[in-house]
Scaffold this motif. Structure first.
Motif, PDB file in Angstrom:
ATOM      1  N   VAL A 485       0.836  -1.207   0.000  1.00  0.00           N
ATOM      2  CA  VAL A 485       0.000   0.000   0.000  1.00  0.00           C
ATOM      3  C   VAL A 485       0.868   1.253   0.000  1.00  0.00           C
ATOM      4  N   VAL A 486       1.917   1.264   0.822  1.00  0.00           N
ATOM      5  CA  VAL A 486       2.824   2.414   0.856  1.00  0.00           C
ATOM      6  C   VAL A 486       3.490   2.591  -0.498  1.00  0.00           C
ATOM      7  N   LEU A 487       3.902   1.494  -1.125  1.00  0.00           N
ATOM      8  CA  LEU A 487       4.502   1.565  -2.457  1.00  0.00           C
ATOM      9  C   LEU A 487       3.549   2.192  -3.457  1.00  0.00           C
ATOM     10  N   TYR A 488       2.279   1.812  -3.389  1.00  0.00           N
ATOM     11  CA  TYR A 488       1.314   2.317  -4.360  1.00  0.00           C
ATOM     12  C   TYR A 488       1.112   3.823  -4.215  1.00  0.00           C
ATOM     13  N   PHE A 489       0.932   4.278  -2.979  1.00  0.00           N
ATOM     14  CA  PHE A 489       0.611   5.690  -2.779  1.00  0.00           C
ATOM     15  C   PHE A 489       1.848   6.583  -2.847  1.00  0.00           C
ATOM     16  N   MET A 490       3.027   6.045  -2.564  1.00  0.00           N
ATOM     17  CA  MET A 490       4.228   6.865  -2.585  1.00  0.00           C
ATOM     18  C   MET A 490       5.016   6.697  -3.882  1.00  0.00           C
ATOM     19  N   PHE A 724      21.359   2.218  -7.970  1.00  0.00           N
ATOM     20  CA  PHE A 724      20.295   2.463  -6.999  1.00  0.00           C
ATOM     21  C   PHE A 724      19.311   3.432  -7.636  1.00  0.00           C
ATOM     22  N   ASN A 725      18.128   2.920  -7.973  1.00  0.00           N
ATOM     23  CA  ASN A 725      17.140   3.732  -8.673  1.00  0.00           C
ATOM     24  C   ASN A 725      15.775   3.559  -8.024  1.00  0.00           C
ATOM     25  N   LEU A 726      14.751   3.968  -8.728  1.00  0.00           N
ATOM     26  CA  LEU A 726      13.402   3.904  -8.171  1.00  0.00           C
ATOM     27  C   LEU A 726      12.982   2.460  -7.892  1.00  0.00           C
ATOM     28  N   SER A 727      13.400   1.529  -8.749  1.00  0.00           N
ATOM     29  CA  SER A 727      13.076   0.123  -8.512  1.00  0.00           C
ATOM     30  C   SER A 727      13.736  -0.399  -7.243  1.00  0.00           C
ATOM     31  N   SER A 728      14.883   0.185  -6.886  1.00  0.00           N
ATOM     32  CA  SER A 728      15.571  -0.234  -5.659  1.00  0.00           C
ATOM     33  C   SER A 728      14.741   0.104  -4.431  1.00  0.00           C
ATOM     34  N   ILE A 729      14.058   1.254  -4.472  1.00  0.00           N
ATOM     35  CA  ILE A 729      13.167   1.609  -3.366  1.00  0.00           C
ATOM     36  C   ILE A 729      12.051   0.580  -3.252  1.00  0.00           C
ATOM     37  N   ALA A 730      11.528   0.137  -4.409  1.00  0.00           N
ATOM     38  CA  ALA A 730      10.495  -0.899  -4.398  1.00  0.00           C
ATOM     39  C   ALA A 730      11.031  -2.184  -3.780  1.00  0.00           C
ATOM     40  N   ALA A 731      12.283  -2.540  -4.109  1.00  0.00           N
ATOM     41  CA  ALA A 731      12.891  -3.735  -3.529  1.00  0.00           C
ATOM     42  C   ALA A 731      13.024  -3.598  -2.019  1.00  0.00           C
ATOM     43  N   LEU A 733      11.260  -1.695   0.042  1.00  0.00           N
ATOM     44  CA  LEU A 733       9.955  -1.744   0.704  1.00  0.00           C
ATOM     45  C   LEU A 733       9.357  -3.156   0.684  1.00  0.00           C
ATOM     46  N   THR A 734       9.589  -3.886  -0.391  1.00  0.00           N
ATOM     47  CA  THR A 734       9.099  -5.264  -0.441  1.00  0.00           C
ATOM     48  C   THR A 734       9.827  -6.119   0.583  1.00  0.00           C
ATOM     49  N   LEU A 735      11.121  -5.838   0.766  1.00  0.00           N
ATOM     50  CA  LEU A 735      11.889  -6.573   1.764  1.00  0.00           C
ATOM     51  C   LEU A 735      11.366  -6.313   3.175  1.00  0.00           C
ATOM     52  N   VAL A 736      10.838  -5.117   3.395  1.00  0.00           N
ATOM     53  CA  VAL A 736      10.226  -4.836   4.691  1.00  0.00           C
ATOM     54  C   VAL A 736       9.132  -5.862   4.969  1.00  0.00           C
ATOM     55  N   GLY A 737       8.280  -6.108   3.956  1.00  0.00           N
ATOM     56  CA  GLY A 737       7.213  -7.083   4.120  1.00  0.00           C
ATOM     57  C   GLY A 737       7.721  -8.504   4.257  1.00  0.00           C
ATOM     58  N   LEU A 738       8.694  -8.874   3.423  1.00  0.00           N
ATOM     59  CA  LEU A 738       9.216 -10.242   3.473  1.00  0.00           C
ATOM     60  C   LEU A 738       9.932 -10.526   4.791  1.00  0.00           C
ATOM     61  N   VAL A 798      16.866  -4.511 -17.020  1.00  0.00           N
ATOM     62  CA  VAL A 798      16.162  -3.410 -16.363  1.00  0.00           C
ATOM     63  C   VAL A 798      15.833  -3.758 -14.915  1.00  0.00           C
ATOM     64  N   LEU A 799      15.531  -5.034 -14.646  1.00  0.00           N
ATOM     65  CA  LEU A 799      15.159  -5.470 -13.305  1.00  0.00           C
ATOM     66  C   LEU A 799      16.319  -6.087 -12.536  1.00  0.00           C
ATOM     67  N   ARG A 800      17.519  -6.055 -13.104  1.00  0.00           N
ATOM     68  CA  ARG A 800      18.626  -6.791 -12.504  1.00  0.00           C
ATOM     69  C   ARG A 800      18.922  -6.351 -11.074  1.00  0.00           C
ATOM     70  N   SER A 801      19.109  -5.068 -10.852  1.00  0.00           N
ATOM     71  CA  SER A 801      19.443  -4.609  -9.504  1.00  0.00           C
ATOM     72  C   SER A 801      18.289  -4.887  -8.540  1.00  0.00           C
ATOM     73  N   PHE A 802      17.077  -4.767  -9.030  1.00  0.00           N
ATOM     74  CA  PHE A 802      15.895  -5.030  -8.209  1.00  0.00           C
ATOM     75  C   PHE A 802      15.877  -6.487  -7.741  1.00  0.00           C
ATOM     76  N   THR A 803      16.065  -7.412  -8.669  1.00  0.00           N
ATOM     77  CA  THR A 803      15.946  -8.831  -8.323  1.00  0.00           C
ATOM     78  C   THR A 803      17.131  -9.318  -7.494  1.00  0.00           C
ATOM     79  N   ILE A 804      18.331  -8.787  -7.764  1.00  0.00           N
ATOM     80  CA  ILE A 804      19.493  -9.167  -6.947  1.00  0.00           C
ATOM     81  C   ILE A 804      19.289  -8.694  -5.506  1.00  0.00           C
ATOM     82  N   ALA A 805      18.807  -7.460  -5.345  1.00  0.00           N
ATOM     83  CA  ALA A 805      18.559  -6.935  -4.006  1.00  0.00           C
ATOM     84  C   ALA A 805      17.489  -7.756  -3.292  1.00  0.00           C
ATOM     85  N   MET A 806      16.436  -8.166  -4.019  1.00  0.00           N
ATOM     86  CA  MET A 806      15.385  -8.972  -3.412  1.00  0.00           C
ATOM     87  C   MET A 806      15.932 -10.320  -2.948  1.00  0.00           C
TER      88      MET A 806
END
Length: 855
Positions: A485-490, A724-731, A733-738, A798-806
């Motif tokens: 939810v935070v990801l969606y609104f922010m 470190f880009n916008l997708s990294s922030i998504a990673a 925040l998702t890690l917070v949940g995981l 495009v998703l490489r840094s995101f998926t490695i961080a996840m």
């Protein structure tokens, strides 16, 4: 295990509706068009990163609005004072104060002038029904030396900008419709911005020019007998202005608009056979035709200027009266530019200048590659997860897999019903959901095994497994939902797409993993009636494990402290490889069409372009290169020129541009700040939820371990140099949940054992709780990795840094939840409660429930 007909009907209806809504999206276009009319039409829209197109974020030019409004007020004030009341005046503009100053030639007329100027007051309102209410646009005053002032109020400026954004959206929509594109998305963002997304339109330069050009067409008489240079040297005559012309010269014009472009009813590209050049023919409405005829009749032999966005296009001499209400605009037009100008004039002028502050363009071929990469990752992840569940749980794994398949169908059905946009990060969210969705089933199955080991019958074990695991499932899913939810609104754009699919996956998995799985187990049990449940066939850690986690925790915590210090130190001294989302600039992905790319040669070709700092690196396949150019001093126009220079320089070596992203410094600063706020908000929300559901010690321990995981993951970006880009922030925040998912499962078992083993020393109780859940933790972590690793390998660059961080973050999250969380609970003062304290707490809980019921 009692399945009511009502529950069965709900399951069947949801499953059928999901299939009907989702299936058409996977059919070819010709088959979709042949479907019966009563079937739902596909509502799922592919994002620009999957089908190609252009994305523009435009912002109303505040300074331009203020300047134009002050110019209008100055002209109106002069008209009221001099023309209507005969009051002599000298008006100057004070742009720093957003005001004009009026010096009267006869000070005795001040009160008369002040009263007359009150007619300029304008009350602005943003609602249709707020009669008599609103914001005064102007404020009237007087300087110490006696000059009258008229200024713009801050509220009036903001309200006018908000109103102009709404008008601009309609003009933009008309212009895009003229281009013949399909399914454009035009959305308002706040009071000052407009987001435009046009799928399948790859020429972002042309789109930007058509959308952002004001196209304000005005007609002015040229001031006779004096050139612009002479007027500048001697002083501008009252009511005149100097504007540049298209041929590089300047013209002295009357300020008053003789005729405005709002009187146009048509504009078409044409060709002048006499001069052999492209022109734009136009036609006025009845009122405009009469005015045009009067002007040309009264000024035969005088020059008449046609001005577009404060630039003189042409200024011909009026040879004879023009009474037909039509004419033509000639200039240095090409066929394409004449067509675009006709489009602009037909759609009407923008009420304000719009600046492009963010621009992203994706080639259709890159979009197709992204779809292929996402599907490959999804298929590989699905096969691995489904196969592992069957290997680990046999027929129970089949139940989980049926629920998983329905879960994916329901995600697509929900996306289709909502008309949501599916992006590449959205596909990643679905793949991630595949790994997470089986977690609830594993929790239920492991609980059944425990209940059976404690001596319960198969039926009792099944019932207890579903009932006692449900609370843990709710807690773990809701903590992940908070992050979504935070990801969606922010977030924005593709990140919102990721948040939508992740959030929908969490909600649908609650339904499928519990309701659908329990229905399957019920049917199986009634048919088989087993005397003993054989649930698990494979495990990484044997039952009855007694690992002394509390004894080794001091060494592990010491290691974590060292790793935390290293992560923070590296981030502080080395910094991050920040993407253009956070620093601004332009990223250009190019591909060589006839062989592998030569990074050194690309650097050589771009080295002499004088674009400032230019970074060139390999990207994805051997044919791909990523070029990053620093933000240019001239703003977005200069950034576009830089892209053109890069394109021209690389075209000689057979490189073609596949994707461009240009982000202004304004947007990059906002994104960095928004990302930081999003992480903080997510942590606070989860702290509050866990505090409410557990006790404050659990909440503080959960946030501490989660913060540890975030520091480790952010440190990974600094140490490894991953972008470190916008997708990294998504990673993150998702890690917070995981991370909290793992922590909540362990904490829930600790809380349960605190009630069950009140005499057991706390360190032993925590060890027992971790060992009881370690089998489940290892299995769910492995299934999550089975989903993440294909994303790393096949999900695309495009998703490489995101998926490695996840992937890294999920491992760190398991490690901290298992080993670090327990000692932190003890350090925060968690204690065993006596029987009296437990009874008092239960009585207080019952009393609160009774009070709530009576209310």
């Amino acid at each position: 295990m009692n399945q009511s007909p009502f529950r069965v009907a709900i399951i069947l209806l949801v499953a059928i509706a999901g299939i009907l809504l989702a299936a058409p999206n996977f059919l070819p276009r010709n088959v979709q068009e042949a479907l019966p009319g009563w079937l739902p039409q596909p509502g799922l829209v592919l994002g620009l990163d999957l089908q190609g197109g252009s994305h523009l974020l435009l912002e109303v030019d505040r300074s331009g609005i203020i300047s134009q409004r002050l110019s209008d007020i100055r002209r109106d004030a002069r008209n009221i004072l001099a023309n209507q009341n005969g009051i002599g005046n000298i008006i100057t503009t004070d742009e720093a104060a957003n005001a004009i100053q009026i010096e009267l030639t006869d000070p005795s007329q001040k009160e008369q002038a002040r009263t007359a100027l009150q007619a300029l007051q304008n009350t602005l309102s943003d609602t249709l029904f707020s009669a008599g209410a609103g914001i005064d646009e102007l404020v009237f005053g007087e300087t110490p030396d006696g000059r009258l002032t008229i200024g713009l109020t801050p509220g009036g400026i903001t309200q006018r900008m908000s109103s102009l954004v709404g008008q601009s959206i309609e003009v933009i929509r008309s212009r895009i419709d003229e281009l013949g594109t399909t399914e454009p998305s035009i959305q308002r963002q706040g009071d000052t911005r407009v987001l435009v997304q046009v799928p399948g339109f790859g020429d972002s330069t042309r789109l930007k020019n058509i959308i952002s050009q004001t196209a304000r067409l005005t007609f002015h008489m040229v001031y006779p007998g004096m050139t612009a240079d002479q007027a500048e040297a001697q002083g501008l005559p009252a009511g005149t202005m100097i504007l540049p012309s298209q041929d590089g010269a300047r013209e002295l014009l009357y300020e008053d608009v003789a005729l405005g472009g709002e009187s146009l009813v048509d504009a078409q590209p044409a060709y002048d056979p006499q001069r052999g050049i492209p022109v734009v023919s136009f036609k006025f409405d009845t009122r405009g035709a009469i005015t045009f005829g009067e002007i040309t009749s009264a000024n035969v032999g005088q020059r008449f200027a046609i001005v577009l966005d404060n630039q003189v296009i042409t200024a011909p001499v009026i040879q004879q009266p023009i009474t037909g209400g039509s004419g033509q605009i000639s200039g240095s037009f090409t066929t394409a530019s004449a067509n675009d100008l006709a489009v602009l004039l037909r759609a009407g002028a923008l009420p304000a200048s719009l600046n492009v502050i963010e621009e992203r363009t994706v080639d259709a071929s890159l979009g197709a590659d992204s779809i292929r990469a996402g599907l490959t990752a999804g298929v590989v992840a699905s096969v691995l997860v489904v196969g592992f569940m069957v290997l680990a749980y046999g027929v129970w794994g089949v139940f989980a897999n049926v629920s998983l398949v329905l879960n994916i169908i329901l995600i697509f059905a929900a996306l289709s019903a909502l008309g949501a946009t599916l992006t590449l990060p959205g596909i990643a969210g679905i793949v991630l959901t595949i790994g997470m969705a089986v977690d609830a089933n594993v929790l239920i199955y492991e609980r059944m095994r425990e209940e059976q080991r404690d001596g319960r019958t198969p039926l009792q074990a099944i019932n207890a497994g579903f009932q006692r695991a449900w609370g843990t499932i709710i807690d773990s899913h809701l903590t992940q939902l908070v992050a979504a939810v935070v990801l969606y609104f922010m977030g924005s754009g593709p990140i919102q797409g990721f948040a939508v699919t992740l959030g929908l996956g969490i909600l649908t998995s609650l339904f499928t993993s519990y309701t659908v799985t329990s229905y399957q187990v019920n049917l199986w049990y009634k048919r088989v009636r087993p005397k003993r449940l054989k649930i698990q066939h494979f495990r990484f850690i044997p039952d009855g494990t007694k690992i002394p986690f509390m004894k080794i925790s001091r060494y592990v915590i010491a290691l974590s402290v060292v790793m935390t210090v290293v992560s923070i130190g590296t981030a502080y001294f080395k910094g991050f490889n920040l993407g253009i989302d956070f620093v601004g600039g332009t990223a250009i992905e190019v591909q060589r069409v006839d062989g592998p790319a030569d990074v050194g040669r690309v650097r050589e070709l771009l080295g002499d372009l004088e674009l400032g700092e230019v970074q060139v690196q390999g990207f994805g396949t051997p044919q791909d290169v990523l070029v990053r150019v620093q933000a240019q001093e001239g703003g977005q126009d200069a950034d576009q020129v830089a892209v053109a220079k890069v394109r021209d320089a690389l075209a000689t070596d057979h490189y073609e541009i596949r994707r461009t992203e240009a982000v202004s410094g304004t947007v990059s600063g906002e994104l960095a700040w928004t990302g930081t706020i999003a992480v903080i908000i997510a942590l606070i929300c989860i702290l509050i939820y866990i505090w409410f559901r557990f006790e404050w010690q659990f909440a503080m321990a959960a946030v501490t371990t989660t913060s540890h995981d975030l520091i480790m993951t952010i440190g990974l970006f600094s140490i490894s140099g991953l972008e470190f880009n916008l997708s990294s922030i998504a990673a993150v925040l998702t890690l917070v949940g995981l991370s909290l998912n793992e922590t909540v499962v362990v904490s829930d078992r600790i809380r349960e054992n605190l009630r069950k083993h009140r005499k057991m020393p706390l360190p032993e109780l925590i060890d027992l709780s971790i060992n009881q859940t370690i089998v489940r933790t290892s299995l769910t972590q492995f299934t999550l990795l089975l989903a993440l690793v294909p994303l790393v390998l096949f999900g695309g660059e495009v998703l490489r840094s995101f998926t490695i961080a996840m992937t890294f973050g999920s491992l760190v999250g398991m490690y901290s939840s298992v080993i670090i969380n327990g000692p932190i609970l003890i350090n925060f003062g968690l204690k065993q409660k006596s029987d009296e304290e437990v009874a008092a707490a239960e009585d207080a809980k019952k009393k609160r429930s009774a009070d709530g019921a009576s209310v």
